[in-house]
Design a protein around this motif. Structure first.
Motif, PDB file in Angstrom:
ATOM      1  N   ALA A   1       1.122  10.355  -0.875  1.00  0.00           N
ATOM      2  CA  ALA A   1       1.320  11.204  -2.048  1.00  0.00           C
ATOM      3  C   ALA A   1       2.697  10.893  -2.614  1.00  0.00           C
ATOM      4  CB  ALA A   1       1.237  12.673  -1.655  1.00  0.00           C
ATOM      5  N   LEU A   2       2.798  10.906  -3.927  1.00  0.00           N
ATOM      6  CA  LEU A   2       4.072  10.577  -4.543  1.00  0.00           C
ATOM      7  C   LEU A   2       5.108  11.654  -4.284  1.00  0.00           C
ATOM      8  CD1 LEU A   2       3.132   9.158  -8.047  1.00  0.00           C
ATOM      9  CD2 LEU A   2       2.991   8.065  -5.813  1.00  0.00           C
ATOM     10  N   SER A   3       6.348  11.210  -4.146  1.00  0.00           N
ATOM     11  CA  SER A   3       7.444  12.163  -4.027  1.00  0.00           C
ATOM     12  C   SER A   3       7.699  12.775  -5.397  1.00  0.00           C
ATOM     13  CB  SER A   3       8.713  11.454  -3.537  1.00  0.00           C
ATOM     14  OG  SER A   3       9.219  10.587  -4.549  1.00  0.00           O
ATOM     15  N   ALA A   4       8.441  13.874  -5.414  1.00  0.00           N
ATOM     16  CA  ALA A   4       8.756  14.537  -6.679  1.00  0.00           C
ATOM     17  C   ALA A   4       9.516  13.597  -7.614  1.00  0.00           C
ATOM     18  CB  ALA A   4       9.566  15.804  -6.421  1.00  0.00           C
TER      19      ALA A   4
ATOM     20  N   MET B   1       3.373   3.154  -8.318  1.00  0.00           N
ATOM     21  CA  MET B   1       2.199   2.353  -8.651  1.00  0.00           C
ATOM     22  C   MET B   1       1.494   1.862  -7.394  1.00  0.00           C
ATOM     23  SD  MET B   1       3.477   0.171 -11.999  1.00  0.00           S
ATOM     24  CE  MET B   1       1.864  -0.623 -12.203  1.00  0.00           C
ATOM     25  N   ARG B   2       2.248   1.431  -6.419  1.00  0.00           N
ATOM     26  CA  ARG B   2       1.628   0.963  -5.175  1.00  0.00           C
ATOM     27  C   ARG B   2       0.880   2.092  -4.473  1.00  0.00           C
ATOM     28  NH1 ARG B   2       6.619  -1.794  -4.356  1.00  0.00           N
ATOM     29  NH2 ARG B   2       7.244  -0.192  -2.863  1.00  0.00           N
ATOM     30  N   LYS B   3       1.511   3.258  -4.398  1.00  0.00           N
ATOM     31  CA  LYS B   3       0.882   4.396  -3.715  1.00  0.00           C
ATOM     32  C   LYS B   3      -0.412   4.827  -4.401  1.00  0.00           C
ATOM     33  CE  LYS B   3       5.021   6.444  -1.621  1.00  0.00           C
ATOM     34  NZ  LYS B   3       5.883   7.646  -1.562  1.00  0.00           N
ATOM     35  N   LEU B   4      -0.469   4.647  -5.710  1.00  0.00           N
ATOM     36  CA  LEU B   4      -1.655   5.024  -6.462  1.00  0.00           C
ATOM     37  C   LEU B   4      -2.656   3.884  -6.587  1.00  0.00           C
ATOM     38  CD1 LEU B   4       0.087   7.100  -9.274  1.00  0.00           C
ATOM     39  CD2 LEU B   4      -1.307   7.993  -7.399  1.00  0.00           C
ATOM     40  N   GLY B   5      -2.308   2.733  -6.039  1.00  0.00           N
ATOM     41  CA  GLY B   5      -3.210   1.589  -6.088  1.00  0.00           C
ATOM     42  C   GLY B   5      -3.306   0.968  -7.469  1.00  0.00           C
ATOM     43  N   LEU B   6      -2.249   1.083  -8.263  1.00  0.00           N
ATOM     44  CA  LEU B   6      -2.234   0.553  -9.627  1.00  0.00           C
ATOM     45  C   LEU B   6      -1.511  -0.784  -9.637  1.00  0.00           C
ATOM     46  CD1 LEU B   6      -1.210   3.880 -11.432  1.00  0.00           C
ATOM     47  CD2 LEU B   6      -3.520   3.035 -10.950  1.00  0.00           C
TER      48      LEU B   6
END
Length: 214
Positions: free
Chosen positions: A153-156, A193-198
């Motif tokens: 999950a993305l950090s704030a 972007m990496r965390k979201l697979g973009l």
């Protein structure tokens, strides 16, 4: 659970809140104790009312600004005592959905399946089990299980940079606004972007549109 299941509904679209209200109003074992159009309103309701389940969108005005409720939900689910959370969303991106599971969301329902499955989701999470609607399961099953970023999950701060970028600000403009170095901003953008697979800028903009950021 012997008492009625107390539900708070949070979505920035009145038609969605009305739809959930219609689904629950005939249920003798459930009651809506509050409705909110953003996370600020949701926070106030949680302070004022006892609640068993929060039914919430993720693409609505955030308490920290922007159009993302995930940071607030993450903090809510970290509390020692907290309600269950059922996310009601149009997001069909597997990495994002996986991130929601990773922060402790136990119910995720695609809005297109709400009429058929939202009631079951509310009941299921109250028993301590996980409920995922069919479209959500399809999206999660499509995520590459070998990807080290799939459940992140993305950090704030990453969300902050992500939102400003899709609003049209360049990296150096974001750095100036947030008083960070351009290198830091660029790193946080790539990490998001990496965390979201973009993989591409087009993927980023398409994803932002799907969750209401662009």
């Amino acid at each position: 659970m012997t008492h009625k299941i107390r539900v708070i509904v949070a979505d920035d679209h009145e038609c969605v809140r009305a739809g959930v209200r219609h689904l629950l109003q005939e249920r003798t074992n459930m009651e809506i104790v509050g409705e909110a159009a953003d996370t600020h309103g949701l926070a106030e309701l949680l302070d004022a009312h006892a609640c068993d389940v929060v039914v919430s969108d993720v693409g609505m005005p955030g308490i920290d600004g922007g159009s993302n409720a995930v940071p607030f939900l993450r903090r809510l689910l970290r509390r020692r005592s907290h309600p269950y959370v059922v996310v009601l969303t149009m997001v069909c991106h597997g990495h994002m959905l996986s991130g929601l599971r990773n922060i402790g969301v136990t119910g995720i329902v695609d809005k297109r399946e709400a009429a058929a499955t939202l009631i079951d989701a509310i009941v299921t999470v109250c028993t301590g089990r996980v409920h995922l609607s069919d479209q959500v399961r399809v999206a999660l099953d499509a995520v590459d299980p070998t990807s080290q970023f799939q459940a992140s999950a993305l950090s704030a701060r990453e969300w902050e940079v992500f939102q400003l970028y899709v609003q049209g600000l360049a990296v150096h403009e974001i750095a100036q606004r947030l008083q960070r170095s351009a290198k830091t901003i660029s790193t946080q953008k790539r990490s998001a972007m990496r965390k979201l697979g973009l993989e591409t800028e087009a993927d980023l903009i398409d994803y932002a549109r799907k969750i209401g950021l662009a």
